[in-house]
Write a protein that holds these residues in place. Structure first.
Motif, PDB file in Angstrom:
ATOM      1  N   ALA A 241       6.653  -3.030  -4.998  1.00 20.63           N
ATOM      2  CA  ALA A 241       5.437  -3.188  -4.973  1.00 20.63           C
ATOM      3  C   ALA A 241       5.149  -4.394  -3.907  1.00 20.63           C
ATOM      4  O   ALA A 241       4.365  -4.384  -2.669  1.00 20.63           O
ATOM      5  CB  ALA A 241       4.641  -3.560  -5.924  1.00 20.63           C
ATOM      6  N   GLN A 242       6.150  -5.614  -3.818  1.00 21.58           N
ATOM      7  CA  GLN A 242       5.955  -6.757  -2.925  1.00 21.58           C
ATOM      8  C   GLN A 242       6.467  -6.203  -1.400  1.00 21.58           C
ATOM      9  O   GLN A 242       5.730  -6.710  -0.670  1.00 21.58           O
ATOM     10  CB  GLN A 242       6.858  -7.707  -3.569  1.00 21.58           C
ATOM     11  N   GLU A 243       7.355  -5.203  -1.275  1.00 20.34           N
ATOM     12  CA  GLU A 243       7.960  -4.834  -0.084  1.00 20.34           C
ATOM     13  C   GLU A 243       6.550  -3.939   0.639  1.00 20.34           C
ATOM     14  O   GLU A 243       6.290  -4.171   1.580  1.00 20.34           O
ATOM     15  CB  GLU A 243       8.974  -3.996  -0.023  1.00 20.34           C
TER      16      GLU A 243
ATOM     17  N   ALA B 166       7.139   4.111  -7.304  1.00 22.09           N
ATOM     18  CA  ALA B 166       8.001   3.088  -8.275  1.00 22.09           C
ATOM     19  C   ALA B 166       6.965   3.099  -9.395  1.00 22.09           C
ATOM     20  O   ALA B 166       7.661   2.873 -10.605  1.00 22.09           O
ATOM     21  CB  ALA B 166       7.671   1.581  -7.505  1.00 22.09           C
ATOM     22  N   ASP B 167       5.753   3.363  -9.630  1.00 24.64           N
ATOM     23  CA  ASP B 167       4.938   3.287 -10.888  1.00 24.64           C
ATOM     24  C   ASP B 167       5.149   4.459 -11.603  1.00 24.64           C
ATOM     25  O   ASP B 167       5.676   4.271 -12.986  1.00 24.64           O
ATOM     26  CB  ASP B 167       3.404   3.189 -10.645  1.00 24.64           C
ATOM     27  N   LYS B 168       5.564   5.496 -11.032  1.00 28.20           N
ATOM     28  CA  LYS B 168       5.905   6.845 -11.806  1.00 28.20           C
ATOM     29  C   LYS B 168       7.651   6.374 -12.585  1.00 28.20           C
ATOM     30  O   LYS B 168       7.724   6.802 -13.707  1.00 28.20           O
ATOM     31  CB  LYS B 168       5.917   7.780 -11.025  1.00 28.20           C
ATOM     32  N   LYS B 169       8.376   5.943 -11.648  1.00 29.15           N
ATOM     33  CA  LYS B 169       9.749   5.681 -12.166  1.00 29.15           C
ATOM     34  C   LYS B 169       9.529   4.596 -13.307  1.00 29.15           C
ATOM     35  O   LYS B 169      10.346   4.771 -14.217  1.00 29.15           O
ATOM     36  CB  LYS B 169      10.565   5.225 -10.969  1.00 29.15           C
TER      37      LYS B 169
ATOM     38  N   SER C 256      11.575  -5.312 -12.807  1.00 29.26           N
ATOM     39  CA  SER C 256      11.808  -6.412 -11.563  1.00 29.26           C
ATOM     40  C   SER C 256      11.973  -5.517 -10.360  1.00 29.26           C
ATOM     41  O   SER C 256      11.580  -5.707  -9.125  1.00 29.26           O
ATOM     42  CB  SER C 256      12.976  -7.010 -11.709  1.00 29.26           C
ATOM     43  N   GLU C 257      12.789  -4.214 -10.444  1.00 28.93           N
ATOM     44  CA  GLU C 257      12.773  -3.399  -9.137  1.00 28.93           C
ATOM     45  C   GLU C 257      11.495  -2.755  -8.880  1.00 28.93           C
ATOM     46  O   GLU C 257      11.192  -2.658  -7.608  1.00 28.93           O
ATOM     47  CB  GLU C 257      13.801  -2.176  -9.445  1.00 28.93           C
TER      48      GLU C 257
END
Length: 108
Positions: free
Chosen positions: A89-91, A71-74, A83-84
């Motif tokens: 990260a929350q999941e 997610a960080d790389k994307k 927000s995505e």
């Protein structure tokens, strides 16, 4: 669909983690009984190795870390919105919290 399979793999691995976490206290009890019954050291060492394996066998931290890193790389590559990335990260944090709670309840 890819996100579904990642979550399914994580769920499956978490299920394995729960089962191996349940196996740990059983192996600890067997180790204690083996020591009380003065079984050979090789038997006690084998039980302790099995207990150690069960404790680390199905760890999910590397999998959760890879999802968060992805997610960080994307986000850095502007392939997803902020927000995505926050949702991912929350999941991941919710899964980690659940794992910690399971571990704490297993040790009681």
């Amino acid at each position: 669909m890819k996100n579904f399979w990642e979550k399914f793999k994580l769920f499956w691995k978490e299920l394995g983690n729960i089962l191996t976490n349940l196996l740990c206290p059983i192996l600890s009890i067997l180790c204690a009984l083996a020591e009380l019954l003065h079984l050979p050291t090789s038997v006690i060492n084998a039980l302790k190795k099995a207990e150690h394996w069960a404790f680390y066998a199905s760890a999910t931290k590397p999998m959760i870390d890879s999802i968060i890193e992805s997610a960080d790389k994307k986000l850095e590559d502007d392939k997803i919105e902020y927000s995505e990335a926050v949702d991912l990260a929350q999941e991941g944090a919710e899964v980690v919290e659940k794992v910690v709670n399971d571990l704490q309840s297993a040790n009681i």
